[in-house]
Design a protein around this motif. Structure first.
Motif, PDB file in Angstrom:
ATOM      1  N   THR A   1       1.111  -1.639  -0.064  1.00  0.00           N
ATOM      2  CA  THR A   1      -0.026   0.416  -0.039  1.00  0.00           C
ATOM      3  C   THR A   1       0.897   1.135  -0.206  1.00  0.00           C
ATOM      4  O   THR A   1       1.933   1.426   1.018  1.00  0.00           O
ATOM      5  CB  THR A   1      -1.078  -0.034   1.249  1.00  0.00           C
ATOM      6  OG1 THR A   1      -1.688  -1.618   1.183  1.00  0.00           O
ATOM      7  CG2 THR A   1      -2.522   1.584   1.178  1.00  0.00           C
ATOM      8  N   GLY A   2       0.607   1.703  -0.804  1.00  0.00           N
ATOM      9  CA  GLY A   2       1.565   3.236  -0.825  1.00  0.00           C
ATOM     10  C   GLY A   2       2.386   3.083  -1.952  1.00  0.00           C
ATOM     11  O   GLY A   2       3.566   4.768  -2.234  1.00  0.00           O
ATOM     12  N   ALA A   3       2.995   1.509  -2.557  1.00  0.00           N
ATOM     13  CA  ALA A   3       4.350   2.420  -2.923  1.00  0.00           C
ATOM     14  C   ALA A   3       5.018   2.964  -4.301  1.00  0.00           C
ATOM     15  O   ALA A   3       5.580   3.490  -3.886  1.00  0.00           O
ATOM     16  CB  ALA A   3       4.946   1.363  -3.196  1.00  0.00           C
ATOM     17  N   GLY A   4       3.314   2.585  -5.264  1.00  0.00           N
ATOM     18  CA  GLY A   4       3.258   3.641  -6.090  1.00  0.00           C
ATOM     19  C   GLY A   4       3.682   5.266  -5.492  1.00  0.00           C
ATOM     20  O   GLY A   4       4.357   5.943  -6.306  1.00  0.00           O
ATOM     21  N   ASP A   5       3.277   5.554  -4.844  1.00  0.00           N
ATOM     22  CA  ASP A   5       3.127   7.009  -3.925  1.00  0.00           C
ATOM     23  C   ASP A   5       4.607   7.247  -3.748  1.00  0.00           C
ATOM     24  O   ASP A   5       4.685   8.804  -3.638  1.00  0.00           O
ATOM     25  CB  ASP A   5       2.424   7.426  -3.036  1.00  0.00           C
ATOM     26  CG  ASP A   5       0.593   6.682  -3.129  1.00  0.00           C
ATOM     27  OD1 ASP A   5       0.348   7.571  -4.501  1.00  0.00           O
ATOM     28  OD2 ASP A   5      -0.252   6.588  -2.650  1.00  0.00           O
ATOM     29  N   ALA A   6       5.710   6.502  -3.583  1.00  0.00           N
ATOM     30  CA  ALA A   6       6.222   6.557  -2.009  1.00  0.00           C
ATOM     31  C   ALA A   6       7.241   6.523  -3.828  1.00  0.00           C
ATOM     32  O   ALA A   6       8.396   8.218  -3.724  1.00  0.00           O
ATOM     33  CB  ALA A   6       6.573   4.869  -1.213  1.00  0.00           C
ATOM     34  N   PHE A   7       7.331   5.595  -4.533  1.00  0.00           N
ATOM     35  CA  PHE A   7       8.339   6.509  -6.143  1.00  0.00           C
ATOM     36  C   PHE A   7       7.933   7.592  -6.597  1.00  0.00           C
ATOM     37  O   PHE A   7       8.770   7.965  -6.623  1.00  0.00           O
ATOM     38  CB  PHE A   7       7.439   5.300  -6.766  1.00  0.00           C
ATOM     39  CG  PHE A   7       8.468   5.353  -8.228  1.00  0.00           C
ATOM     40  CD1 PHE A   7       9.731   4.545  -8.176  1.00  0.00           C
ATOM     41  CD2 PHE A   7       7.779   6.068  -9.535  1.00  0.00           C
ATOM     42  CE1 PHE A   7      10.130   4.685  -9.772  1.00  0.00           C
ATOM     43  CE2 PHE A   7       8.931   6.200 -10.588  1.00  0.00           C
ATOM     44  CZ  PHE A   7      10.042   5.480 -10.064  1.00  0.00           C
ATOM     45  N   ASN A   8       6.789   8.143  -6.841  1.00  0.00           N
ATOM     46  CA  ASN A   8       6.808   9.650  -6.575  1.00  0.00           C
ATOM     47  C   ASN A   8       6.336  10.937  -6.039  1.00  0.00           C
ATOM     48  O   ASN A   8       7.697  11.635  -6.711  1.00  0.00           O
ATOM     49  CB  ASN A   8       4.815   9.548  -7.154  1.00  0.00           C
ATOM     50  CG  ASN A   8       4.491   8.982  -8.192  1.00  0.00           C
ATOM     51  OD1 ASN A   8       4.533  10.040  -9.961  1.00  0.00           O
ATOM     52  ND2 ASN A   8       4.767   7.737  -8.132  1.00  0.00           N
ATOM     53  N   GLY A   9       6.330  10.785  -4.878  1.00  0.00           N
ATOM     54  CA  GLY A   9       7.165  11.514  -3.711  1.00  0.00           C
ATOM     55  C   GLY A   9       9.024  11.408  -3.585  1.00  0.00           C
ATOM     56  O   GLY A   9       9.121  13.294  -3.993  1.00  0.00           O
ATOM     57  N   ALA A  10       9.046  10.165  -3.432  1.00  0.00           N
ATOM     58  CA  ALA A  10      10.644  10.472  -3.781  1.00  0.00           C
ATOM     59  C   ALA A  10      11.254  10.982  -5.226  1.00  0.00           C
ATOM     60  O   ALA A  10      12.290  11.618  -5.233  1.00  0.00           O
ATOM     61  CB  ALA A  10      11.113   9.083  -3.846  1.00  0.00           C
TER      62      ALA A  10
END
Length: 334
Positions: free
Chosen positions: A277-286
């Protein structure tokens, strides 16, 4: 599809900062042995915490080290109070529209392999007005990267991108969720888009009338995948995230962002995932943070960092709560 001219790169006033326009949700999460099937009742372990693609990405950008502004809509309720407290704790510059709608919510099921299914109740997220976004012009014009997703009104996202494009600020669009109908005008304002396989295929069908099976994307020949990307976003960069297979990047010839190649793959970091959960968001923010903090670096360097950041987030439970700090990433991967 009409296509904007390549990004002029004419003016970036505050290298290092990120503005995220997007959603905040209170997540309700059940961990179960297997994802529920229609009509099935299961027992599971429950927890709650912060989420929403916008807040997840803003939290990731801030924890990755970039000064970050988060533009959103919140209800006057306990969920809104939670968002304000968490933003303050992470040093996020919160710019909120006070909505009469309840703060957004999400119901999330996670199985023992870390796979998830999610249902969103948008609430206040659907009440982010164009005029409020435009009132944040100073923050947007002063950023190096503007990042948005599609859990907020499309007109408001497009208004932010128009401000950014006029000011020479780089624009990143995460076209998620997959069922959002991205207008061609918003794609034309995007320097970089970051779909996963399902989102990529959804946009191919909507904008080009072409059907591609999402399960086959990772196995496509690089030249063939590059050709699909060039048709979808001729002027810009497409980064297709491929989960455990890493990601694929495709640049327009006129927008290599300091890379030497037009297309290539970046492998995923090796971790022991517990919750994706949230891994894609982690990628985008980073990715946004790394690009903002080191604009002189090759785009491939930013992708390597974002892959590692996202991989590490899967070893932790939750969405926004799972976002690591930059020091954690560097300690783990060097």
């Amino acid at each position: 599809m009409s296509v904007a001219s390549p990004h002029p790169g004419s003016r970036v006033t505050n290298s290092g900062s990120v503005v995220v326009v997007g959603s905040f949700n209170v997540d309700h999460v059940w961990t179960v042995a297997a994802l529920p099937r229609p009509g099935e009742t299961l027992s599971g372990q429950y927890r709650t915490g912060p989420g929403g693609k916008g807040f997840n990405q803003a939290t990731a950008a801030a924890r990755a080290g970039a000064p970050t502004v988060f533009v959103c809509a919140l209800g006057e309720d306990l969920g809104g109070q939670l968002a304000r407290a968490l933003a303050a704790a992470d040093g996020l510059d919160l710019r909120e529209h006070a909505s009469h709608e309840p703060t957004g919510t999400a119901g999330i099921y996670v199985d023992h392999d870390g796979r998830n299914s999610i249902v969103i109740g948008p609430g206040a997220n659907a009440d982010l007005p164009v005029d409020f976004v435009e009132s944040q012009r100073g923050a947007i014009e002063g950023a190096h990267v503007l990042l948005a997703q599609l859990e907020s009104p499309l007109a408001s996202i497009e208004a932010a991108f128009e401000v950014a494009r006029a000011a020479g600020v780089r624009t990143m669009l995460n076209p998620a969720p997959a069922d959002a109908r991205v207008p061609a005008s918003l794609l034309a304002l995007s320097d970089v888009i970051t779909p996963n396989e399902t989102e990529f295929c959804a946009q191919l069908e909507r904008h080009l009338g072409e059907r591609l099976d999402a399960s086959t994307v990772a196995a496509l020949d690089d030249d063939a995948l590059h050709a699909w990307c060039r048709r979808l976003l001729p002027h810009g960069t497409v980064v297709v995230t491929l989960g455990a297979a890493g990601c694929f990047v495709s640049h327009a010839d006129v927008a290599l962002h300091r890379d030497a190649r037009t297309h290539y793959r970046v492998a995923a970091a090796k971790v022991q995932p517990q919750d994706t959960t949230g891994a894609g968001d982690a990628f985008n923010g980073a990715l946004a943070a790394s690009w903002a903090l080191r604009p002189e670096a090759a785009f491939a360097d930013h992708l390597h960092y974002a892959n590692r950041y996202a991989a590490l987030s899967t070893e932790r439970a939750g969405a926004a709560a799972s976002m690591p700090h930059d020091a954690d990433v560097r300690q783990r991967f060097g």
